[in-house]
Scaffold this motif. Sequence first.
Motif, PDB file in Angstrom:
ATOM      1  N   ASN A 158      46.455  38.824  33.568  1.00 33.57           N
ATOM      2  CA  ASN A 158      45.331  39.763  33.579  1.00 33.57           C
ATOM      3  C   ASN A 158      44.956  40.088  32.138  1.00 33.57           C
ATOM      4  N   THR A 159      43.782  39.640  31.732  1.00 34.26           N
ATOM      5  CA  THR A 159      43.373  39.745  30.331  1.00 34.26           C
ATOM      6  C   THR A 159      42.015  40.422  30.204  1.00 34.26           C
ATOM      7  N   ARG A 160      41.700  40.835  28.971  1.00 29.36           N
ATOM      8  CA  ARG A 160      40.453  41.563  28.727  1.00 29.36           C
ATOM      9  C   ARG A 160      40.058  41.408  27.268  1.00 29.36           C
ATOM     10  N   PHE A 211      34.614  41.667  29.080  1.00 25.99           N
ATOM     11  CA  PHE A 211      35.074  40.581  29.944  1.00 25.99           C
ATOM     12  C   PHE A 211      36.510  40.859  30.367  1.00 25.99           C
ATOM     13  N   ALA A 212      36.832  40.469  31.609  1.00 26.14           N
ATOM     14  CA  ALA A 212      38.211  40.617  32.075  1.00 26.14           C
ATOM     15  C   ALA A 212      38.510  39.563  33.123  1.00 26.14           C
ATOM     16  N   ALA A 213      39.743  39.064  33.112  1.00 30.07           N
ATOM     17  CA  ALA A 213      40.248  38.174  34.158  1.00 30.07           C
ATOM     18  C   ALA A 213      41.286  38.948  34.953  1.00 30.07           C
ATOM     19  N   VAL A 214      41.195  38.859  36.276  1.00 36.02           N
ATOM     20  CA  VAL A 214      42.110  39.613  37.127  1.00 36.02           C
ATOM     21  C   VAL A 214      42.612  38.697  38.238  1.00 36.02           C
ATOM     22  N   HIS A 215      43.896  38.777  38.524  1.00 37.65           N
ATOM     23  CA  HIS A 215      44.568  37.854  39.442  1.00 37.65           C
ATOM     24  C   HIS A 215      44.327  38.263  40.892  1.00 37.65           C
ATOM     25  N   ILE A 216      43.286  37.662  41.492  1.00 38.26           N
ATOM     26  CA  ILE A 216      42.934  37.879  42.900  1.00 38.26           C
ATOM     27  C   ILE A 216      42.741  36.493  43.501  1.00 38.26           C
ATOM     28  N   VAL A 217      43.538  36.142  44.503  1.00 36.43           N
ATOM     29  CA  VAL A 217      43.539  34.761  44.989  1.00 36.43           C
ATOM     30  C   VAL A 217      43.170  34.662  46.467  1.00 36.43           C
ATOM     31  N   GLY A 218      42.846  33.437  46.861  1.00 41.48           N
ATOM     32  CA  GLY A 218      42.526  33.154  48.254  1.00 41.48           C
ATOM     33  C   GLY A 218      43.747  33.289  49.152  1.00 41.48           C
ATOM     34  N   SER A 219      43.629  32.726  50.375  1.00 43.28           N
ATOM     35  CA  SER A 219      44.686  32.907  51.381  1.00 43.28           C
ATOM     36  C   SER A 219      44.960  34.393  51.581  1.00 43.28           C
ATOM     37  N   GLU A 238      44.306  48.768  38.852  1.00 46.19           N
ATOM     38  CA  GLU A 238      44.419  49.424  37.550  1.00 46.19           C
ATOM     39  C   GLU A 238      43.623  48.669  36.486  1.00 46.19           C
ATOM     40  N   TRP A 239      43.654  47.338  36.559  1.00 46.99           N
ATOM     41  CA  TRP A 239      42.957  46.536  35.549  1.00 46.99           C
ATOM     42  C   TRP A 239      41.444  46.664  35.688  1.00 46.99           C
ATOM     43  N   VAL A 240      40.959  46.681  36.927  1.00 51.92           N
ATOM     44  CA  VAL A 240      39.515  46.859  37.156  1.00 51.92           C
ATOM     45  C   VAL A 240      39.080  48.245  36.690  1.00 51.92           C
ATOM     46  N   LYS A 241      39.816  49.276  37.085  1.00 50.31           N
ATOM     47  CA  LYS A 241      39.489  50.638  36.656  1.00 50.31           C
ATOM     48  C   LYS A 241      39.488  50.743  35.133  1.00 50.31           C
ATOM     49  N   GLY A 242      40.553  50.221  34.522  1.00 58.48           N
ATOM     50  CA  GLY A 242      40.669  50.306  33.073  1.00 58.48           C
ATOM     51  C   GLY A 242      39.587  49.544  32.348  1.00 58.48           C
TER      52      GLY A 242
END
Length: 339
Positions: free
Chosen positions: A166-168, A176-184, A211-215
Amino acid sequence: MKTFSNKLLMLAAVCSSALAQTTLADDDHHAKGYGKFEFALIGDVPYNEVDYWKFDNVIADINANKKLKWVLHAGDFKNGSSLCSDELFEDRLQRFQTFKKPLIFTPGDNEWTDCHRANNGAYLPLERLDKVRELFYPVPGQTLGQKTMRVETQADDSNHAEFVENTRWMEQHVMFAAVHIVGSNNALAPFATRTSADDEEVVRRIDAALEWVKGTFAKAKAENAHGVLLLFQANPGFELAKNSNSRIGFEEILAEMEREAVDFKKPVIFAHGDSHYVRMDKPMKGSISNRRIENATRVETFGADDVHWLRVSVDPKSKEVFSVHQEIVEKNLEEHPQP
């Protein structure tokens, strides 16, 4: 002797200046201006072994574009019915490292959650997740690619130390931010060898994602960002009815994304892959007003059999901030060249 000393001082000053310029070049993603820039968006590649040559063409096409700041990969670097072996992972890392620009990668379900499948090698998903983190995030806060870039990582938070993926980062007053949300179903899909540890991982990861989205939005507002882009792998079912089976594992995150987008008021991009259908639309409706949330746009990448890329232009001074352009790699429309 005095003249020689003066020359040494001048040489030292020049070297120091050059070093400073190199450092600035490496860290120019922290610039706080309002200049235009561009980057590449890909995902669900390379998918099939027969199409590796197409991915090579995409890499060459992106590398040839000198205007691009970085490359975003929305996860799934293999298809769902191929081995999750160390050898395949290492192959993908080598391919990623041929990008000349910084590469920001967020994991997909095909590289860990679905690896329990017999045709994937019957791996334990959590063991494969550990391997993904080991190989693709070897230095916390540093991207892949031949030219690396420093980014903020959630691993710096002791409460979420495992989430190095999870990066920003900020560029020209755009967040910009990457957040770990996956399929299945965000790794909630059942499988024969599932244990309580798999369930606990999902709980921790959803908590970290929230927390990452809020932050990210809090920081965007604090720094007067003109736009926000969130990168993740899964298609979470923006347009589907709440509590539908396809939204299991995503409801909390979708609700948070909605709240933050509405409160932010400025342009927001939700960029993902997963369903192999390139598109740009506005699928998010407010849960209270049932009105379209106009400032929130979904961008889905090319992927799987469609091996091309999206070029995203960013103009912080424009009303829309983001504009998306399809980059069709002409060579990939041809038959595979015969040996």
